[in-house]
Design a protein around this motif. Structure first.
Motif, PDB file in Angstrom:
ATOM      1  N   ASN A  87     -33.809 -16.043   4.823  1.00  0.00           N
ATOM      2  CA  ASN A  87     -34.822 -15.816   3.790  1.00  0.00           C
ATOM      3  C   ASN A  87     -35.772 -17.000   3.663  1.00  0.00           C
ATOM      4  O   ASN A  87     -36.973 -16.817   3.473  1.00  0.00           O
ATOM      5  CB  ASN A  87     -34.147 -15.558   2.438  1.00  0.00           C
ATOM      6  CG  ASN A  87     -33.368 -14.274   2.394  1.00  0.00           C
ATOM      7  OD1 ASN A  87     -33.235 -13.573   3.406  1.00  0.00           O
ATOM      8  ND2 ASN A  87     -32.842 -13.958   1.243  1.00  0.00           N
ATOM      9  N   TRP A 107     -43.815  -9.762   2.092  1.00  0.00           N
ATOM     10  CA  TRP A 107     -42.972  -8.590   1.913  1.00  0.00           C
ATOM     11  C   TRP A 107     -41.620  -8.709   2.602  1.00  0.00           C
ATOM     12  O   TRP A 107     -40.608  -8.284   2.031  1.00  0.00           O
ATOM     13  CB  TRP A 107     -43.690  -7.318   2.366  1.00  0.00           C
ATOM     14  CG  TRP A 107     -44.557  -6.771   1.284  1.00  0.00           C
ATOM     15  CD1 TRP A 107     -45.910  -6.814   1.227  1.00  0.00           C
ATOM     16  CD2 TRP A 107     -44.131  -6.148   0.079  1.00  0.00           C
ATOM     17  NE1 TRP A 107     -46.357  -6.245   0.065  1.00  0.00           N
ATOM     18  CE2 TRP A 107     -45.284  -5.825  -0.664  1.00  0.00           C
ATOM     19  CE3 TRP A 107     -42.892  -5.826  -0.457  1.00  0.00           C
ATOM     20  CZ2 TRP A 107     -45.229  -5.199  -1.892  1.00  0.00           C
ATOM     21  CZ3 TRP A 107     -42.834  -5.200  -1.685  1.00  0.00           C
ATOM     22  CH2 TRP A 107     -43.996  -4.891  -2.383  1.00  0.00           C
ATOM     23  N   PRO A 108     -41.542  -9.236   3.834  1.00  0.00           N
ATOM     24  CA  PRO A 108     -40.201  -9.373   4.436  1.00  0.00           C
ATOM     25  C   PRO A 108     -39.253 -10.236   3.609  1.00  0.00           C
ATOM     26  O   PRO A 108     -38.064  -9.933   3.498  1.00  0.00           O
ATOM     27  CB  PRO A 108     -40.483 -10.021   5.798  1.00  0.00           C
ATOM     28  CG  PRO A 108     -41.880  -9.671   6.103  1.00  0.00           C
ATOM     29  CD  PRO A 108     -42.591  -9.601   4.793  1.00  0.00           C
ATOM     30  N   CYS A 111     -38.033  -8.170   0.625  1.00  0.00           N
ATOM     31  CA  CYS A 111     -37.039  -7.179   1.053  1.00  0.00           C
ATOM     32  C   CYS A 111     -35.707  -7.839   1.405  1.00  0.00           C
ATOM     33  O   CYS A 111     -34.636  -7.324   1.052  1.00  0.00           O
ATOM     34  CB  CYS A 111     -37.566  -6.383   2.240  1.00  0.00           C
ATOM     35  SG  CYS A 111     -38.971  -5.341   1.819  1.00  0.00           S
ATOM     36  N   LYS A 114     -33.943  -8.884  -1.801  1.00  0.00           N
ATOM     37  CA  LYS A 114     -33.350  -7.720  -2.452  1.00  0.00           C
ATOM     38  C   LYS A 114     -32.074  -7.287  -1.723  1.00  0.00           C
ATOM     39  O   LYS A 114     -31.078  -6.929  -2.349  1.00  0.00           O
ATOM     40  CB  LYS A 114     -34.373  -6.583  -2.447  1.00  0.00           C
ATOM     41  CG  LYS A 114     -34.047  -5.445  -3.345  1.00  0.00           C
ATOM     42  CD  LYS A 114     -35.223  -4.480  -3.362  1.00  0.00           C
ATOM     43  CE  LYS A 114     -35.058  -3.466  -4.455  1.00  0.00           C
ATOM     44  NZ  LYS A 114     -36.190  -2.551  -4.534  1.00  0.00           N
ATOM     45  N   ARG A 115     -32.102  -7.357  -0.412  1.00  0.00           N
ATOM     46  CA  ARG A 115     -30.929  -6.998   0.397  1.00  0.00           C
ATOM     47  C   ARG A 115     -29.770  -7.965   0.134  1.00  0.00           C
ATOM     48  O   ARG A 115     -28.618  -7.552   0.036  1.00  0.00           O
ATOM     49  CB  ARG A 115     -31.323  -7.030   1.868  1.00  0.00           C
ATOM     50  CG  ARG A 115     -30.284  -6.579   2.803  1.00  0.00           C
ATOM     51  CD  ARG A 115     -30.846  -6.582   4.199  1.00  0.00           C
ATOM     52  NE  ARG A 115     -29.843  -6.258   5.172  1.00  0.00           N
ATOM     53  CZ  ARG A 115     -30.008  -6.359   6.462  1.00  0.00           C
ATOM     54  NH1 ARG A 115     -31.163  -6.780   6.938  1.00  0.00           N
ATOM     55  NH2 ARG A 115     -29.051  -6.053   7.287  1.00  0.00           N
TER      56      ARG A 115
END
Length: 170
Positions: A87, A107-108, A111, A114-115
Motif C-alpha cells: 500500500n 484509486w489503487p 482499493c 479497503k482490502r
C-alpha cells in the motif's frame, strides 16, 4: 378469517421483539466500557497503522489469557506486515503521478487499503467465532478520532458481551 389471525400473530411478535430489545438494552447498560487497542507503528496509511500494541491490557485480566491476546494481535500484525508495504509503494507512486492523472492514480491505494481492512475484519471475526465469543468478548476494527490531533485512526475495540440469563423463561 385467516387474515385476522395473521394480524394478531404479527402484533404479538412485535411485542415480543420490543421486550427482547428492552432486555438486551438493560444488559448492555451494565457492560463495562470496551478496551481500545491503538496502532503503535511508525507508518499509517489512510488511518490504518502498520502495527497494533501487543501489551496486555489490565481490563482483560481474568477474561482472556495474555498468551491468547498476544497471539491474536500477532496474527493481525502479520496481516498488516504483508499488505501495508504494498500500500505504501502504491501511495508513493500515486502521489508522484497524481497531477498527471487528475487523482485517479490514488484509486489503487484506496482499493488496497479497503482490502486490507476487510482482511483484518475477517481475521477478527474468525478469532471471535474461534475463541472470544465463548469468553463473552467481541473484537472489531473501529474508526476513532485520534487523541493527539484531528485525524481519524483505526483501532481494535474489544467489547464485553453481556451474559444471557439462563434462568429467564423463554
Amino acid at each position: 378469517m385467516m387474515e385476522d389471525f395473521d394480524e394478531i400473530y404479527e402484533e404479538e411478535e412485535e411485542e415480543e421483539e420490543d421486550e427482547d430489545r428492552a432486555a438486551e438494552e438493560q444488559l448492555l447498560k451494565y457492560a463495562p466500557d470496551p478496551v481500545v487497542v491503538r496502532g503503535s507503528g511508525h507508518v499509517t496509511v489512510f488511518g490504518l497503522s502498520n502495527k497494533f500494541e501487543s501489551e496486555f491490557p489490565s481490563a482483560l485480566t481474568g477474561k482472556v489469557a495474555p498468551e491468547e491476546f498476544k497471539a491474536s494481535i500477532n496474527r493481525v500484525n502479520s496481516c498488516l506486515r504483508k499488505t501495508l508495504p504494498v500500500n505504501v509503494r502504491w501511495l508513493l507512486c500515486g502521489c508522484l503521478c497524481c497531477c498527471c492523472t487528475l487523482g485517479f492514480s490514488l484509486w489503487p491505494v484506496i482499493c488496497l487499503s479497503k482490502r486490507t481492512r476487510r482482511s483484518i475484519e475477517k481475521l477478527l471475526e474468525w478469532e471471535n467465532t474461534r475463541l472470544y465469543h465463548k469468553l463473552c468478548l467481541h473484537w472489531r476494527l473501529s474508526k476513532r478520532k485520534c487523541e493527539t490531533n484531528n485525524m481519524m485512526e483505526y483501532v481494535i475495540l474489544i467489547e464485553f458481551l453481556p451474559k444471557i440469563p439462563i434462568f429467564r423463561p423463554d
